[in-house]
Design a protein around this motif. Sequence first.
Motif, PDB file in Angstrom:
ATOM      1  N   GLY A  51     -30.219  21.971   7.503  1.00 22.96           N
ATOM      2  CA  GLY A  51     -28.750  21.918   7.978  1.00 22.96           C
ATOM      3  C   GLY A  51     -28.627  20.459   6.822  1.00 22.96           C
ATOM      4  O   GLY A  51     -29.182  19.856   6.573  1.00 22.96           O
ATOM      5  N   GLU A  52     -27.461  21.667   5.407  1.00 25.32           N
ATOM      6  CA  GLU A  52     -26.584  20.627   4.554  1.00 25.32           C
ATOM      7  C   GLU A  52     -26.658  19.162   5.196  1.00 25.32           C
ATOM      8  O   GLU A  52     -26.649  18.135   4.575  1.00 25.32           O
ATOM      9  N   ASP A  53     -25.785  19.056   6.332  1.00 22.58           N
ATOM     10  CA  ASP A  53     -25.523  17.978   7.289  1.00 22.58           C
ATOM     11  C   ASP A  53     -26.619  16.742   7.660  1.00 22.58           C
ATOM     12  O   ASP A  53     -26.775  15.882   8.418  1.00 22.58           O
ATOM     13  N   GLU A  54     -27.773  17.903   7.692  1.00 20.08           N
ATOM     14  CA  GLU A  54     -28.688  16.958   8.129  1.00 20.08           C
ATOM     15  C   GLU A  54     -29.794  16.400   7.488  1.00 20.08           C
ATOM     16  O   GLU A  54     -31.071  15.941   7.720  1.00 20.08           O
ATOM     17  N   LEU A  55     -29.687  16.811   5.802  1.00 28.52           N
ATOM     18  CA  LEU A  55     -30.805  16.244   4.810  1.00 28.52           C
ATOM     19  C   LEU A  55     -29.870  14.866   4.608  1.00 28.52           C
ATOM     20  O   LEU A  55     -29.067  14.211   4.964  1.00 28.52           O
ATOM     21  N   ASP A 102     -28.247  19.752  -7.364  1.00 31.30           N
ATOM     22  CA  ASP A 102     -27.865  21.173  -5.657  1.00 31.30           C
ATOM     23  C   ASP A 102     -28.450  19.902  -5.237  1.00 31.30           C
ATOM     24  O   ASP A 102     -29.065  19.667  -4.439  1.00 31.30           O
ATOM     25  N   TYR A 103     -27.047  19.313  -4.317  1.00 38.43           N
ATOM     26  CA  TYR A 103     -27.324  19.080  -3.541  1.00 38.43           C
ATOM     27  C   TYR A 103     -26.164  18.085  -2.659  1.00 38.43           C
ATOM     28  O   TYR A 103     -24.648  17.739  -3.531  1.00 38.43           O
ATOM     29  N   PRO A 104     -26.102  18.443  -1.294  1.00 38.83           N
ATOM     30  CA  PRO A 104     -24.964  17.789  -0.375  1.00 38.83           C
ATOM     31  C   PRO A 104     -24.244  16.191  -1.591  1.00 38.83           C
ATOM     32  O   PRO A 104     -24.574  15.251  -1.699  1.00 38.83           O
ATOM     33  N   THR A 105     -22.854  16.338  -2.566  1.00 41.01           N
ATOM     34  CA  THR A 105     -22.605  15.715  -2.737  1.00 41.01           C
ATOM     35  C   THR A 105     -22.308  14.236  -2.169  1.00 41.01           C
ATOM     36  O   THR A 105     -22.105  13.158  -2.864  1.00 41.01           O
ATOM     37  N   ARG A 106     -22.062  14.608  -1.246  1.00 38.67           N
ATOM     38  CA  ARG A 106     -21.678  13.704  -0.351  1.00 38.67           C
ATOM     39  C   ARG A 106     -22.506  11.663   0.476  1.00 38.67           C
ATOM     40  O   ARG A 106     -22.405  11.054   1.125  1.00 38.67           O
ATOM     41  N   LYS A 107     -23.574  12.814   0.217  1.00 38.75           N
ATOM     42  CA  LYS A 107     -25.188  12.528   0.326  1.00 38.75           C
ATOM     43  C   LYS A 107     -25.400  11.584  -1.541  1.00 38.75           C
ATOM     44  O   LYS A 107     -26.544  11.200  -0.845  1.00 38.75           O
ATOM     45  N   LEU A 108     -24.825  12.118  -2.593  1.00 40.52           N
ATOM     46  CA  LEU A 108     -25.324  11.064  -2.953  1.00 40.52           C
ATOM     47  C   LEU A 108     -24.102   9.894  -3.847  1.00 40.52           C
ATOM     48  O   LEU A 108     -23.622  10.156  -3.931  1.00 40.52           O
ATOM     49  N   SER A 109     -25.626   8.978  -3.925  1.00 42.59           N
ATOM     50  CA  SER A 109     -24.871   7.816  -4.979  1.00 42.59           C
ATOM     51  C   SER A 109     -24.996   7.326  -6.149  1.00 42.59           C
ATOM     52  O   SER A 109     -26.745   7.489  -6.018  1.00 42.59           O
ATOM     53  N   VAL A 110     -25.225   7.366  -7.476  1.00 38.58           N
ATOM     54  CA  VAL A 110     -25.657   7.188  -8.709  1.00 38.58           C
ATOM     55  C   VAL A 110     -24.877   5.975  -8.728  1.00 38.58           C
ATOM     56  O   VAL A 110     -24.091   5.234  -8.919  1.00 38.58           O
ATOM     57  N   TYR A 111     -25.763   4.815  -9.536  1.00 38.95           N
ATOM     58  CA  TYR A 111     -26.168   3.362  -9.411  1.00 38.95           C
ATOM     59  C   TYR A 111     -26.886   3.183 -11.035  1.00 38.95           C
ATOM     60  O   TYR A 111     -27.421   3.901 -11.325  1.00 38.95           O
ATOM     61  N   LEU A 112     -25.109   2.726 -12.206  1.00 35.19           N
ATOM     62  CA  LEU A 112     -26.326   2.222 -13.170  1.00 35.19           C
ATOM     63  C   LEU A 112     -26.138   0.364 -12.978  1.00 35.19           C
ATOM     64  O   LEU A 112     -25.338   0.096 -12.844  1.00 35.19           O
TER      65      LEU A 112
END
Length: 731
Positions: free
Chosen positions: A91-95, A126-136
């Motif tokens: 599920g999206e929550d489990e990713l 295409d991924y749950p945004t609350r699980k994504l962090s982008v660092y420059l």
Amino acid sequence: MSSSADTPLFETRRARATTAYRALATSMFVGICLIWTYRATHMPEGWIRWAWLGMMASELWFGMYWVFTQASRWSPVYRQAFKDRLSLRYGEDELPPVDIYVCTADPAIEPPVMVINTVLSVMCYDYPTRKLSVYLSDDGGSDITYYAMLEASEFARSWIPYCKKYGVEPRSPAAFFRLSSSSSGAVPNDLNGGELLAVKELYEAMKSRIEAAHHLGRVPEEVLRSKHKEFSAWDSFVSRHDHGTILQILIDNTNPKALDIDGNVLPTLVYLAREKRPQHFHNFKAGAMNVLLRVSSGIGNAPIILNVDCDMYSNNSGTLREALCFFLDEENGRRIAYVQCPQVYENVTRNEIYASSLKAILHVEFPGMDGLGGVLYIGSGCFHRRDVLCGKRFTEEDRFAWQNDGRPTRNSIIDLDELKKLADCQSERNTQWGKEMGLIYGCPVEDVITGLSIKCKGWKSLYYNPEKWAFIGLAPITLLQTLVQHKRWSEGDFQIFLSKYCPVWYGAGKIRPGLIMGYLVYLLWAPNCLATIFYAVIPSLFILNGQSLFPEVSSLWFIPYTYVAAAKYGYSLVEHLQSDGTVLSWWNEQRIWLYKRTTSYLFATIDSILMVLGFSETAFVVSPKVADPNVSKRYEKDIMEFGAMSPMFTILTTIALINAICFIWAAIKASTIGVLSPSVAQVILSGVLVLINLPIYQGIIRKDEGKMPSSTTASSLIWAVTICVGFALLS
Ligand SMILES: O=c1ccn([C@@H]2O[C@H](COP(=O)(O)OP(=O)(O)O[C@H]3O[C@H](CO)[C@@H](O)[C@H](O)[C@H]3O)[C@@H](O)[C@H]2O)c(=O)[nH]1
Ligand SMILES: [Mn+2]
């Protein structure tokens, strides 16, 4: 959840029809052995003997090297991922959460607009945004780049929902708008004209603000005033080699206010410029990556990490889920440390005058390395398991179980001051960072050495080359840039060979012998220079004094030479055409291999040896990603760019002129005596070298700015004539 056994998340296909290839390779090996036999049994007497020994050494080297290249052609594998099955199973929550690192180093040659396009493209996965962090990671420590990031964080609020609503591809705004305005039809039409126009206007306005600031070298006054606190971080900034850590969280996705214009959560976005001090060696990209590993552990702390260089935007919003299929597959995923995607380039022409795509490597050798237990880690476009990158060894019990791995998850308040300390120069003192933890220091190809050491800890890696390219970047567009980049790569690779990480000793018993051979192909790029320079100069010079270094056409020994050469180049042409190349791009590739071997590799060999002896230090020349419009124009017309002065060009021109002189001499003689002398093979060899060097002769007589500098021509001419006359007189 469905059962895992019957629906693997990825599949592996082994290449078929290798029997024919194996027969060909075996016959070539027989041919090579015959060549070796000929050299050993026909040793001439007298002065020519040293040349004969040199030919023998070169042929031994080429033959051995060819044997190494066979390992990765023996049983290649191809991988396919099933992201729909992933969605069924998790599920999206489990990713798992994912941290994405983007690296930049110099705003002058890596323009901020390009950097944020890459950042935006990976924010739009295409991924749950609350699980994504982008660092420059900004090793340039530039306030303009930070300003561009500020602009991007605002633009993302419109861009991300637009991309998701209309299924936009690719999600780098620059690449997308370029495609949508071209007539190629690569972009679907149902993008809602009105909204498309609106978001495009937003982008163009942002782009001109950033470019204006970039040209002025100054952040706009009104931004400085309203964001005073953030920019005060630059108050103590002395230069990009001398400043404190700057860490800013532009978007924190645990903040309830961090929403896009449709009210959806945004991915976290972080700007980081690690501390730099002149007296502290910063270890280039490896240093930047290790700081990112530490700092991100206090923010996203994701178990999966993706790294891209600032020019390599995501071309497919589905890649992230596809990559996860490999890690999350219960059966076959647990041993996988990293998944490397190929590096392809947006700016290559059809016939690729600088052969940047390295087609045989990406289409043939890397699938072969994968089949042997693991592709190289080549930097940009690689997905990692965080714990492996941080030094964890493989154990049979290992499972990729991120839910219950016991790592603390972040409470919503980030203690910035604590995190900043992790990016300070002193933060690695008396630690294993750069040795047992993180990317390994001291080598210009931090990626290759780190990937090798990971595999020696029991892990496997995998090559994922999807039909739709995952990442697209920028290739060098001048000859010198290409040669300098390859000097860095071949020097780094050769240093691994000379170090304690040399796979022959370090990998023995840990990785398969075939994989060791596969690695040697790259680690021994540099020393190829010796045999190549010998072969490209000495037989031609011997035309001048009429002594033969090859068997006569009438001799049976002529057959193995002809056979090996025809099979080697015939097969490489077939391989190249199958990898989507053209006959001309294959020819160009042969030329660039010759040029790299006689220049980049020569300097790499010399520098590596100096480095081992302690006379020189590791360097990292960042590849420019912008070019003068005139240079670009010539590039698009496949006109070779010289322009600058460089000892590399002097060597290239000298070898080209020596071969021209010797070939002309042979032609004159042939027209008077009616036969090719001293041997057909020698004259053909120098003829081919003349043909392949045509762009150099053109460069000498061209009139544009990209021509061979006259002083280079002059000094090369003096060298070439001196060598030829000296040789003819001495012998
Ligand atoms: O001190 C430095 C130097 C470079 N970089 C970054 O490293 C990346 C790679 O540099 P580039 O000049 O583009 O090198 P390439 O030869 O194009 O890069 C290839 O080869 C490198 C190793 O030599 C790998 O690190 C890269 O990922 C791989 O794409 C770029 O994003 C740079 O901004 C830093 O962050 N800090
Ligand atoms: Mn690059």
